[in-house]
Design a protein around this motif. Structure first.
Motif, short mmCIF file in Angstrom:
data_model
loop_
_atom_site.label_atom_id
_atom_site.label_comp_id
_atom_site.label_asym_id
_atom_site.label_seq_id
_atom_site.Cartn_x
_atom_site.Cartn_y
_atom_site.Cartn_z
N ILE A 346 25.58 -24.33 35.44
CA ILE A 346 25.53 -25.70 35.96
C ILE A 346 24.76 -25.66 37.16
O ILE A 346 25.01 -25.04 38.07
N SER A 347 24.02 -26.77 37.29
CA SER A 347 23.28 -26.87 38.64
C SER A 347 23.32 -28.28 39.02
O SER A 347 22.81 -29.11 38.59
N PRO A 348 24.17 -28.32 40.25
CA PRO A 348 24.18 -29.76 40.78
C PRO A 348 23.07 -30.50 41.16
O PRO A 348 23.02 -31.70 40.83
N ARG A 349 22.36 -29.94 41.76
CA ARG A 349 21.20 -30.68 42.27
C ARG A 349 20.23 -30.93 41.08
O ARG A 349 19.45 -31.93 41.10
N GLU A 350 20.13 -30.16 39.81
CA GLU A 350 19.45 -30.61 38.67
C GLU A 350 20.02 -31.89 38.10
O GLU A 350 19.32 -32.69 37.74
N LEU A 351 21.16 -31.90 38.20
CA LEU A 351 21.92 -33.18 37.50
C LEU A 351 21.57 -34.39 38.17
O LEU A 351 21.30 -35.53 37.86
N VAL A 352 21.60 -34.16 39.63
CA VAL A 352 21.26 -35.22 40.41
C VAL A 352 19.97 -35.86 40.34
O VAL A 352 19.71 -36.98 40.24
N CYS A 353 19.04 -34.79 40.41
CA CYS A 353 17.49 -35.12 40.38
C CYS A 353 17.24 -35.88 39.30
O CYS A 353 16.42 -36.80 38.99
N SER A 354 17.96 -35.39 37.78
CA SER A 354 17.59 -36.17 36.70
C SER A 354 18.30 -37.59 36.76
O SER A 354 17.38 -38.60 36.36
N ASN A 355 19.26 -38.07 37.59
CA ASN A 355 19.57 -39.20 37.49
C ASN A 355 18.66 -40.23 38.63
O ASN A 355 18.27 -41.33 38.19
#
Length: 452
Positions: A346-355
């Motif tokens: 899991i990568s929190p920053r990747e999740l945020v960037c997608s949104n």
């Protein structure tokens, strides 16, 4: 569009790379001249050194002519003040703020208009949500949900003993016992858009589109563990552990948090009275053995150190823990990561960037813009959800008669409450929700962009 990114840290840098590659005019604000110099060298962006919450700095960055400001510094208060000040200078400006402190959650929601916020992002809360979903289906490395939860793209790894090993995709139906569509395969670090004669091999990571109601059937057919976790060990007592423990409690799952900082342990005891808090250093072998991690259903490594998370996850795998989830801040070298038994990553920053990317594309194209955007296959592909409207081309036509751009695959169609995995005879009409997967080489900003 003219976009200002305030804060050139991990999230800011990833957004700069993604949004500049899509042709947007980016201005980056940061107080560190060396960080800005690095971004200017790597990307075609303008940099402004200074305090992003300062009116003069925002004016220097061109806030009056900007379309969007993204405040992603490490300080919640600065992000809030930055957005409020920028919105006062340009009332038409869209603003996105990264807010991580749980104490601000209710306040931000109630005072959203006062702060001038268009969107709030919380990397830790989003990561906790994703981990919670993975714990409900232990056999999947990743899950992305579409069509209001009725369609999912799940990630599986083909191990040496897997029923998928050495199987042609055209023969999958006989093994899996339900309808699925393989939309991407990662082999040797590269993403492949497979056809029916593609043969799955050991080590492949497979991205499968399936109806949510068929996920249990999919796992059982492959002989993969599908029992949900009843006890979860969280390594690290940060914000993700806090959010996740609250979610697990609501789901009736017992959890314990191992954290080495005594003061933080006291805080967690007050915030999470129903969760076991263990004060100890997870990097010490004696603690790992004394806590008998092999008896837990799942280990989630959430410390601030990638190296420590990886080591503890490897230990958990070696001890036979049924499910392991690893949080990583840096996921650049995927070939190394894939060679290790880290479970789900899991990568929190990747999740945020997608949104945020989804929001930007929706701003740019109000008609036909994606409802959601999910980055899959280590960033080499995107899965996007679109609503079919009066401007959508080829309505009512069978898919076999529609020519799509290369490396674009239409994977599912939701007709109201009924969802289907797409095939050549499928068609869509106004009001349907369609999921499309593309390898990411060409940006798809609106649904009509998928047609040749």
């Amino acid at each position: 569009m003219n976009i200002i990114i305030a804060g050139d840290g991990k999230v800011g840098s990833m957004l700069t790379r993604q949004l500049s590659s899509e042709g947007h005019d980016i201005t980056v604000i940061d107080s560190d001249a060396r960080v800005l110099e690095s971004s200017v060298e790597r990307y075609d962006v303008i940099s402004v050194q200074g305090n992003c919450a300062s009116m003069s700095v925002l004016q220097q960055a061109g806030v009056r002519d900007a379309n969007l400001l993204i405040a992603a510094t490490s300080e919640d208060e600065i992000n809030l003040l930055c957005c409020t000040t920028a919105h006062a200078l340009n009332p038409k400006l869209h603003t996105i703020a990264r807010i991580r402190n749980p104490e601000y959650t209710d306040q931000i929601y109630r005072m959203r208009e006062i702060f001038g916020l268009s969107m709030v992002i919380n990397p830790e809360n989003q990561a906790a949500t994703e981990i919670d979903r993975l714990l409900k289906y232990p056999g999947f490395l990743r899950r992305d949900t579409f069509a209001k939860g009725r369609t999912e793209i799940v990630e599986l790894r083909v191990d040496s003993g897997s029923k998928l090993c050495n199987v042609k995709l055209m023969d999958l139906r006989g093994i899996i016992k339900c309808q699925v569509l393989v939309c991407a395969v990662i082999r040797g670090g590269s993403t492949v858009a497979p056809k029916g004669d593609f043969v799955l091999r050991e080590g492949d990571r497979v991205f499968v589109t399936a109806l949510s109601q068929n996920l249990t059937t999919l796992l059982k057919s492959l002989g993969i563990l599908s029992r949900r976790a009843r006890s979860v060990t969280l390594c690290g007592g940060g914000r993700i552990s806090y959010y996740l423990a609250k979610r697990l409690k609501r789901s009736g799952i017992s959890s314990r948090i191992i954290e080495k900082d005594y003061v933080r342990c006291q805080e967690l005891c007050e915030l999470l009275p129903d969760t076991d808090i263990i004060c100890g250093d997870i990097s010490e072998q004696a603690l790992l053995e004394s806590e008998d991690l092999a008896q837990t259903d799942a280990i989630v490594t959430l410390t601030g150190l990638d190296e420590l998370n990886m080591i503890v996850s490897l230990y958990g795998t070696a001890q036979g823990v049924p499910q392991v989830i690893t949080k990583l801040g840096h996921t650049g070298n995927r070939s190394v990561i894939d060679s290790l038994s880290l479970g789900s990553v899991i990568s929190p920053r990747e999740l945020v960037c997608s949104n945020i990317v989804r929001y930007v594309r929706a701003m740019e194209h109000q008609t036909g813009a994606a409802i959601s955007v999910h980055t899959i296959a280590d960033g080499q592909a995107e899965a996007m959800e679109f609503l079919v409207d009066e401007h959508t081309r080829n309505c009512g036509k069978p898919l076999k008669e529609i020519k799509l751009k290369p490396n674009v695959l239409l994977v599912s169609i939701a007709h109201g409450a009924v969802t289907e995995i797409a095939n050549g005879d499928s068609s869509y009409v106004r009001g349907d929700v369609v999921v499309v997967v593309t390898n990411g080489r060409e940006v798809i900003r609106q649904f009509n962009d998928i047609f040749a």
